[in-house]
Design a protein around this motif. Structure first.
Motif, short mmCIF file in Angstrom:
data_model
loop_
_atom_site.label_atom_id
_atom_site.label_comp_id
_atom_site.label_asym_id
_atom_site.label_seq_id
_atom_site.Cartn_x
_atom_site.Cartn_y
_atom_site.Cartn_z
N LEU A 2 0.78 -1.27 -0.06
CA LEU A 2 -0.10 -0.06 0.31
C LEU A 2 0.90 1.21 0.07
O LEU A 2 1.61 1.47 0.93
N ARG A 3 0.94 2.26 -1.11
CA ARG A 3 1.48 3.20 -1.18
C ARG A 3 0.71 4.45 -0.81
O ARG A 3 -0.49 4.57 -1.28
N VAL A 4 1.00 5.40 -0.21
CA VAL A 4 0.37 6.43 0.35
C VAL A 4 0.92 7.77 0.23
O VAL A 4 2.14 7.83 0.43
N SER A 5 0.20 9.02 0.09
CA SER A 5 0.72 10.22 0.03
C SER A 5 -0.06 10.97 1.23
O SER A 5 -1.21 11.27 1.08
N ASP A 78 1.55 0.87 6.86
CA ASP A 78 1.60 -0.37 7.58
C ASP A 78 0.63 -0.26 8.55
O ASP A 78 0.66 0.81 9.40
N ILE A 79 -0.40 -1.04 8.50
CA ILE A 79 -1.72 -0.98 9.29
C ILE A 79 -1.37 -2.01 10.55
O ILE A 79 -1.12 -3.19 10.28
N GLY A 80 -1.48 -1.67 11.85
CA GLY A 80 -1.31 -2.44 13.04
C GLY A 80 -2.43 -2.41 13.82
O GLY A 80 -3.15 -1.28 13.89
N HIS A 81 -2.66 -3.63 14.59
CA HIS A 81 -3.69 -3.45 15.50
C HIS A 81 -3.21 -4.01 16.86
O HIS A 81 -2.15 -4.80 17.08
N TYR A 82 -3.69 -3.12 18.01
CA TYR A 82 -3.21 -3.52 19.43
C TYR A 82 -4.29 -3.10 20.54
O TYR A 82 -5.42 -2.58 19.97
N GLN A 83 -4.26 -3.21 21.67
CA GLN A 83 -5.09 -2.90 22.52
C GLN A 83 -4.52 -1.79 23.19
O GLN A 83 -3.21 -2.02 23.82
#
Length: 165
Positions: A2-5, A78-83
């Motif tokens: 995934l490329r983003v600006s 970079d999509i991350g998941h946490y609590q």
């Protein structure tokens, strides 16, 4: 991949960290505002926060930026998941930036520079054009001297008078 600006404002000064191998990584927080009109016609504004991480040559530049600077960051999402501490499930958005550009002039000064009141501020180069150099890198210098009818090279002031902005 995934490329983003991202186009937004820095929410804090850069944080410098080092990996176990000694590689420097600079992290900045960027707030991106999204404004849209809802179905009822009301204006809705939403702010999303992104952590932008920079390594390599760009990290030295990013360290000089400060809170409030408007930046354009281009890189890999970079999509991350946490609590959270409350046990709530959350999502983080991290961008590993290949390129970061400052779009406003809020940069911190170098600690070893003196601040003389008589000193002239350095002129930023805009679109490859600088009045400090003898010519311009965009090819307009030769056209400007040809139009002015002079046989010699155009002076920097003559080059800048012919620019369209």
């Amino acid at each position: 991949m995934l490329r983003v600006s991202l186009l937004g404002n820095m929410g804090a000064d850069p944080e410098v960290r080092y990996t176990a191998k000694g590689v420097q990584i600079v992290a900045i927080r960027v707030a991106v505002n999204q404004v849209r009109t809802g179905p009822d016609g009301e204006r809705q504004e939403n702010t999303e926060w992104f952590r932008v991480r920079v390594a390599g040559r760009q990290s030295e530049f990013v360290q000089r930026l400060s809170k409030g600077t408007r930046v354009l960051a281009i890189g890999r999402l970079d999509i991350g998941h946490y609590q959270s501490r409350d046990g709530e499930s959350r999502t983080s958005f991290d961008v590993w930036a290949d390129n970061v550009q400052a779009l406003s002039r809020q940069m911190t000064s170098e600690p070893d520079q003196s601040h003389d009141s008589d000193a002239e501020p350095a002129e930023p180069a805009v679109a490859g054009v600088s009045s400090v150099s003898g010519g311009s890198s965009n090819g307009r210098g030769s056209r400007a001297s040809a139009r002015s009818g002079s046989s010699g090279a155009a002076t920097p002031a003559e080059d800048l008078e012919d620019l369209p902005f």
